[in-house]
Design a protein around this motif. Structure first.
Motif, PDB file in Angstrom:
ATOM      1  N   UNK A  74       0.874  -1.176   0.000  1.00 59.69           N
ATOM      2  CA  UNK A  74       0.000   0.000   0.000  1.00 59.69           C
ATOM      3  C   UNK A  74       0.904   1.216   0.000  1.00 59.69           C
ATOM      4  N   UNK A  75       1.458   1.516  -1.155  1.00 60.98           N
ATOM      5  CA  UNK A  75       2.476   2.561  -1.210  1.00 60.98           C
ATOM      6  C   UNK A  75       3.724   2.077  -0.506  1.00 60.98           C
ATOM      7  N   UNK A  76       4.082   2.763   0.597  1.00 60.93           N
ATOM      8  CA  UNK A  76       5.284   2.378   1.346  1.00 60.93           C
ATOM      9  C   UNK A  76       4.986   1.417   2.493  1.00 60.93           C
ATOM     10  N   UNK A  77       3.767   0.900   2.548  1.00 60.12           N
ATOM     11  CA  UNK A  77       3.312   0.100   3.682  1.00 60.12           C
ATOM     12  C   UNK A  77       2.885  -1.285   3.214  1.00 60.12           C
ATOM     13  N   UNK A  78       3.174  -2.293   4.047  1.00 62.37           N
ATOM     14  CA  UNK A  78       2.731  -3.650   3.728  1.00 62.37           C
ATOM     15  C   UNK A  78       1.217  -3.775   3.898  1.00 62.37           C
ATOM     16  N   UNK A  79       0.613  -4.616   3.074  1.00 59.70           N
ATOM     17  CA  UNK A  79      -0.834  -4.813   3.119  1.00 59.70           C
ATOM     18  C   UNK A  79      -1.243  -5.280   4.515  1.00 59.70           C
ATOM     19  N   UNK A 174      -3.362   2.089  13.064  1.00 57.66           N
ATOM     20  CA  UNK A 174      -2.895   1.617  14.358  1.00 57.66           C
ATOM     21  C   UNK A 174      -1.822   2.514  14.929  1.00 57.66           C
ATOM     22  N   UNK A 175      -1.363   2.158  16.108  1.00 58.66           N
ATOM     23  CA  UNK A 175      -0.333   2.955  16.785  1.00 58.66           C
ATOM     24  C   UNK A 175       0.986   2.928  16.025  1.00 58.66           C
ATOM     25  N   UNK A 176       1.199   1.886  15.235  1.00 61.44           N
ATOM     26  CA  UNK A 176       2.383   1.792  14.366  1.00 61.44           C
ATOM     27  C   UNK A 176       1.952   1.389  12.962  1.00 61.44           C
ATOM     28  N   UNK A 182      10.559  -0.470   8.266  1.00 62.20           N
ATOM     29  CA  UNK A 182      10.324  -0.997   9.597  1.00 62.20           C
ATOM     30  C   UNK A 182       9.105  -0.357  10.245  1.00 62.20           C
ATOM     31  N   UNK A 183       8.946  -0.590  11.541  1.00 68.62           N
ATOM     32  CA  UNK A 183       7.811  -0.025  12.273  1.00 68.62           C
ATOM     33  C   UNK A 183       8.023   1.470  12.511  1.00 68.62           C
TER      34      UNK A 183
END
Length: 243
Positions: A74-79, A174-176, A182-183
């Motif tokens: 999702x762009x720079x984020x994992x699904x 979420x919070x992260x 990474x997170x």
């Protein structure tokens, strides 16, 4: 069509989570605005091997589901899943729990405990096929597929409530976030504790063991009473909630 799940000869069609169902919780908003509304993951609810199993599951107030999350970015984020909390059990101050098992692939479970507007605990459990991940009372949860393989996971949950998505939506996730780097803490939260990493574990009090198909507990289904009446089973949750 084409996303049907054959569960012991019973064919099920999924509820489909679309990308733009997730608009509020995706980290990379610039990327999101340029995207069409594609399918992200598939939820197959209220499964059973046969009619007698289903009757037993319903009589005990439970539901067995499978979710399939193909790999994606999702762009720079994992699904990930949209994320939600559970409501409290009527007449008690304890919310419902849930238990997951990875069937195929790998999962990253992000759990967060809220007290009022503050998140006071964040847990990450990285799980592979066969592993059990427990969501204790009070914790919202998000599942992330960080791998390049399809994630297939099952869950047992009480069937008598509706999940609460708004608390995570209003803080834009979420919070992260789990990004390729990474997170990363979500800056929309007023305070974010450091992550506690826990390993998948057995829950013998509930008859749940990593590597053992947790659907089979339908044959000893009273063991899952902690999902319907969590207030009566604090012993099940102590290992994961203790820092």
């Amino acid at each position: 069509m084409g996303n049907e799940l054959d569960f012991y000869g019973n064919v099920h069609t999924p509820d489909i989570r679309m990308l733009h169902d997730m608009d509020e919780v995706v980290h990379d908003q610039a990327w999101l605005r340029s995207q069409e509304n594609i399918e992200l993951y598939y939820m197959y609810r209220d499964l059973s091997k046969n009619g007698s199993d289903h009757q037993k599951i319903v009589e005990h107030g439970l539901r067995y589901d499978i979710t399939i999350i193909p790999p994606a970015m999702l762009g720079d984020e994992y699904v990930k899943t949209a994320g939600h909390y559970h409501p409290v059990v009527p007449g008690h101050d304890v919310s419902y729990a849930e238990v997951y098992q990875v069937l195929e692939g790998e999962a990253v479970y992000l759990l967060q405990k809220a007290e009022g507007d503050r998140v006071v605990d964040v847990i990450v459990c990285e799980a592979k096929a066969g592993d059990i991940a427990l969501v204790p009372p009070g914790y919202g949860h998000i599942t992330i597929n960080r791998s390049d393989s399809t994630l297939k996971m099952a869950n047992w949950v009480c069937r008598d409530f509706s999940s609460l998505y708004e608390p995570i939506k209003k803080l834009f996730g979420g919070a992260y976030y789990l990004l390729t780097a990474g997170f990363v803490k979500n800056s929309d939260y007023p305070e974010v504790p450091e992550i506690r990493f826990v390993k998948p574990m057995d829950y013998p009090e509930a008859g749940l063991f990593c590597g053992k198909d947790m659907y089979d507990i339908v044959n000893d289904i009273d063991k899952l009473d902690f999902l319907v009446n969590p207030q009566d089973h604090p012993e099940v949750f102590g290992k994961i909630t203790a820092p």
